[in-house]
Design an enzyme around this catalytic site. Structure first.
Site, short mmCIF file in Angstrom:
data_model
loop_
_atom_site.label_atom_id
_atom_site.label_comp_id
_atom_site.label_asym_id
_atom_site.label_seq_id
_atom_site.Cartn_x
_atom_site.Cartn_y
_atom_site.Cartn_z
N LYS A 52 16.94 -20.42 50.70
CA LYS A 52 18.42 -20.49 50.61
C LYS A 52 18.98 -21.39 51.70
CE LYS A 52 21.04 -17.15 52.17
NZ LYS A 52 21.73 -15.85 52.35
N ASP A 60 22.81 -16.99 46.87
CA ASP A 60 23.17 -15.90 47.78
C ASP A 60 23.71 -14.73 46.95
OD1 ASP A 60 25.67 -16.63 46.96
OD2 ASP A 60 26.52 -16.81 48.98
#
Ligand code: SF4
Length: 149
Positions: A60, A79
């Site tokens: 991420k 996320d």
């Protein structure tokens, strides 16, 4: 980066404590900076593999850095907001961020991956919020199988 590598953890914790999980984050930031200084001459690396080898950096974070700092659409940032919005829009049925990212990458043109990450996160913060999504003012309501009025 050199200053961050030499920072005292309690001092850094004080600066970032509003972000939550600040003890772990401070530890990772200092470790990351030390690795960038020791292994990359103080320059943040620009590949997924090198970024993921840094303390505290997962896919991420690496996607955020590659997309925004280096203009490289390597992947889509997944996320909590992207997870929720993608599932409500039926863009994925998965809970695992890696599988969600793969589903989104199949659906969204490569050149839009960084932009779409921002759009989904912003939409999740402003409109498709966790508790009570604001479907009545959502521009996607006509296409969304989860829309409730
Ligand atoms: S219609 Fe509602 S559930 Fe669907 S994306 Fe919009 S806010 Fe989220």
């Amino acid at each position: 980066m050199a200053a961050l590598a030499q920072a005292r953890q309690p001092e850094l914790e004080e600066i970032i404590k509003s972000t939550g999980f600040f003890r772990n984050k401070a530890k990772s930031l200092i470790g990351m900076a030390q690795a960038v200084v020791a292994e990359h001459g103080g320059e943040v690396p620009n590949t997924m593999e090198q970024l993921r080898a840094l303390p505290g950096v997962g896919r991420k974070t690496a996607n955020v850095v590659l997309g925004n700092a280096y203009g490289r659409n390597e992947g889509i940032t997944v996320d909590t907001h992207v997870t929720r919005v993608s599932k409500r829009l039926s863009l994925t049925r998965h809970d695992d961020p890696v599988k969600i990212e793969q589903d989104l990458m199949r659906l969204i043109p490569h050149e839009d991956w960084t932009l779409v990450s921002h759009l989904l996160i912003f939409h999740g913060r402003q409109v498709c919020v966790a508790r009570r999504p604001r479907c009545w003012e959502c521009v996607l309501a006509d296409f969304c199988p989860s829309a409730v009025f």
